[in-house]
Design a protein around this motif. Structure first.
Motif, PDB file in Angstrom:
ATOM      1  N   PRO A  29       0.809  -1.329  -0.143  1.00 15.21           N
ATOM      2  CA  PRO A  29      -0.060   0.091  -0.047  1.00 15.21           C
ATOM      3  C   PRO A  29       0.885   1.350  -0.084  1.00 15.21           C
ATOM      4  N   THR A  30       2.075   1.325   0.579  1.00 14.04           N
ATOM      5  CA  THR A  30       2.832   2.513   0.684  1.00 14.04           C
ATOM      6  C   THR A  30       3.546   2.802  -0.883  1.00 14.04           C
ATOM      7  N   ALA A  31       3.623   1.882  -1.482  1.00 11.18           N
ATOM      8  CA  ALA A  31       4.360   2.104  -2.822  1.00 11.18           C
ATOM      9  C   ALA A  31       3.668   2.995  -3.718  1.00 11.18           C
ATOM     10  N   GLY A  32       2.485   2.913  -3.788  1.00  8.99           N
ATOM     11  CA  GLY A  32       1.566   3.934  -4.690  1.00  8.99           C
ATOM     12  C   GLY A  32       1.601   5.203  -4.256  1.00  8.99           C
ATOM     13  N   PRO A  33       1.236   5.501  -2.829  1.00 11.78           N
ATOM     14  CA  PRO A  33       1.401   6.901  -2.533  1.00 11.78           C
ATOM     15  C   PRO A  33       2.818   7.602  -2.615  1.00 11.78           C
ATOM     16  N   GLU A  34       3.661   6.670  -2.388  1.00 19.78           N
ATOM     17  CA  GLU A  34       5.224   7.368  -2.606  1.00 19.78           C
ATOM     18  C   GLU A  34       5.364   7.670  -3.896  1.00 19.78           C
ATOM     19  N   GLN A  35       5.047   6.778  -4.867  1.00 14.75           N
ATOM     20  CA  GLN A  35       5.511   6.905  -6.483  1.00 14.75           C
ATOM     21  C   GLN A  35       4.303   8.424  -6.832  1.00 14.75           C
ATOM     22  N   GLY A  36       3.333   8.389  -6.205  1.00 19.45           N
ATOM     23  CA  GLY A  36       2.641   9.353  -6.598  1.00 19.45           C
ATOM     24  C   GLY A  36       2.954  10.623  -6.033  1.00 19.45           C
ATOM     25  N   THR A  37       3.526  10.843  -4.875  1.00 21.42           N
ATOM     26  CA  THR A  37       4.153  12.195  -4.424  1.00 21.42           C
ATOM     27  C   THR A  37       5.271  12.569  -5.057  1.00 21.42           C
ATOM     28  N   ARG A  38       6.347  11.411  -5.449  1.00 20.62           N
ATOM     29  CA  ARG A  38       7.347  12.052  -6.159  1.00 20.62           C
ATOM     30  C   ARG A  38       6.914  12.388  -7.631  1.00 20.62           C
ATOM     31  N   ARG A  39       5.983  11.979  -8.435  1.00 21.07           N
ATOM     32  CA  ARG A  39       5.399  12.369  -9.471  1.00 21.07           C
ATOM     33  C   ARG A  39       5.117  13.554  -9.540  1.00 21.07           C
ATOM     34  N   LEU A  40       4.158  13.940  -8.534  1.00 28.54           N
ATOM     35  CA  LEU A  40       3.599  15.217  -8.225  1.00 28.54           C
ATOM     36  C   LEU A  40       4.603  16.267  -8.028  1.00 28.54           C
ATOM     37  N   GLY A  41       5.640  15.825  -7.177  1.00 29.34           N
ATOM     38  CA  GLY A  41       6.784  16.737  -6.957  1.00 29.34           C
ATOM     39  C   GLY A  41       7.512  17.158  -7.851  1.00 29.34           C
ATOM     40  N   THR A  42       8.059  16.006  -8.973  1.00 27.53           N
ATOM     41  CA  THR A  42       8.881  16.416 -10.137  1.00 27.53           C
ATOM     42  C   THR A  42       7.941  17.141 -11.130  1.00 27.53           C
ATOM     43  N   LEU A  43       6.533  17.006 -11.216  1.00 26.66           N
ATOM     44  CA  LEU A  43       5.533  17.826 -11.924  1.00 26.66           C
ATOM     45  C   LEU A  43       5.609  19.265 -11.550  1.00 26.66           C
ATOM     46  N   GLN A  44       5.564  19.515 -10.136  1.00 23.13           N
ATOM     47  CA  GLN A  44       5.603  21.190  -9.500  1.00 23.13           C
ATOM     48  C   GLN A  44       6.918  21.478  -9.946  1.00 23.13           C
TER      49      GLN A  44
END
Length: 321
Positions: A29-44
């Motif tokens: 369960p922690t892999a998805g949110p972690e990847q999502g946070t990184r992707r959003l951070g990279t986009l920002q």
């Protein structure tokens, strides 16, 4: 102060389970949110870099109608008014006492030092030349982050970062004939103060939303920027044109506020070293804008530098910090 968004809060994710055990139900369960946070951070962070890439062309436009001191002071005042409006509407409380030293560094480096030094440089330097010199900012930021926060990126990360910086340095030396002028000294000074501001801002953005980091930094500089703006406007000629007004508005709202909000949020999510390497693309984007908006001649070496820098960005984003 606790972060108010998961995009700005530091997270610690386990990457393995103890020997002899298997816990896929805990790790998965922690892999998805972690990847999502990184992707959003990279986009920002990438959107912040895009906003920054327009800063030099917009500054060149602003200098068509304002003096350097007027342009820098007025842009800071306008950005502070925008930030103050947001902080008031959001009901933001004053930062904790422990945050003010870091905010002072952000204000000195990002709000005052970098805009002033680069604006002074652009009086005699082309935006293309200034862009490639400032292309060394990612490496400078990563170095200060390592010294300030104990960050220790991998050897692969450092090799790619140094390669990208070397490509930018070679490009700069080729364009300037190997000699450093006054504009280059201004730009190198801007690198140092801006990297310090980015490093402190990225650290603070782990404890408070990025919009409040730059917001309070801008507002705290008002006692200095308001009187400087008044004196500068009284002594430097002002000519309001479409270019000068557009340039002023962009560096105030786009570069000084919105771009930094996105940038600090991105740094909080993916870390200062990785985010700083995305900024290697800033000089290349600025070269494109300098041609499209200012009609400057694109150096022949620019495409080769672009390829080298983009490869370095890809490597640093994959390398573990």
């Amino acid at each position: 102060m606790r972060a108010e968004s998961s995009a700005t809060a530091p997270t610690r994710i386990a990457v393995g389970s103890p020997a002899g055990t298997s816990r896929p139900s805990v790790r998965q369960p922690t892999a998805g949110p972690e990847q999502g946070t990184r992707r959003l951070g990279t986009l920002q962070a990438a959107l912040g870099v895009t906003a920054f890439s327009l800063t030099f062309p917009a500054t060149a436009w602003g200098l068509e109608g304002f003096g350097p001191w007027s342009l820098v002071a007025v842009r800071s005042v306008l950005a502070a008014l925008i930030a103050g409006g947001y902080l008031l509407a959001a009901g933001a409380r004053l930062p904790a006492r422990r945050h003010w030293p870091g905010l002072a560094v952000v204000g000195a480096g990002v709000v005052l030092g970098f805009p002033l030094l680069t604006t002074l440089a652009l009086r005699t330097s082309s935006t293309a030349h200034a862009a490639v010199v400032v292309g060394l900012l990612p490496l400078t930021t990563a170095l200060l982050a390592a010294l300030r926060g104990g960050v220790r990126p991998s050897r692969t990360f450092w090799a790619a970062a140094l390669a990208g910086a070397a490509a930018v340095a070679a490009f700069t030396a080729g364009q300037s004939g190997g000699a450093l002028g006054t504009a280059d000294l201004y730009l190198f000074g801007a690198l140092l103060v801006c990297a310090a501001g980015y490093t402190e801002g990225g650290r603070l953005a782990r404890e408070m939303p990025g919009v409040r980091v730059i917001g309070w930094a801008l507002v705290s500089c008002l006692p200095l920027t308001v009187p400087v703006a008044a004196v500068a406007l009284a002594h430097e000629p002002v000519q309001l044109t479409a270019h000068s007004v557009t340039g002023l508005l962009w560096v105030a709202a786009g570069s000084q506020f919105l771009g930094l909000v996105l940038w600090y949020r991105g740094m909080a999510a993916i870390g200062v070293p990785r985010a700083s390497q995305l900024q290697l693309a800033q000089s290349l984007l600025t070269l494109v804008w300098s041609v499209l908006l200012l009609g400057e001649h694109l150096p022949v070496a620019a495409p080769l530098t672009a390829v080298a820098v983009l490869v370095c960005i890809a490597v640093t984003q994959r390398a573990r910090g």
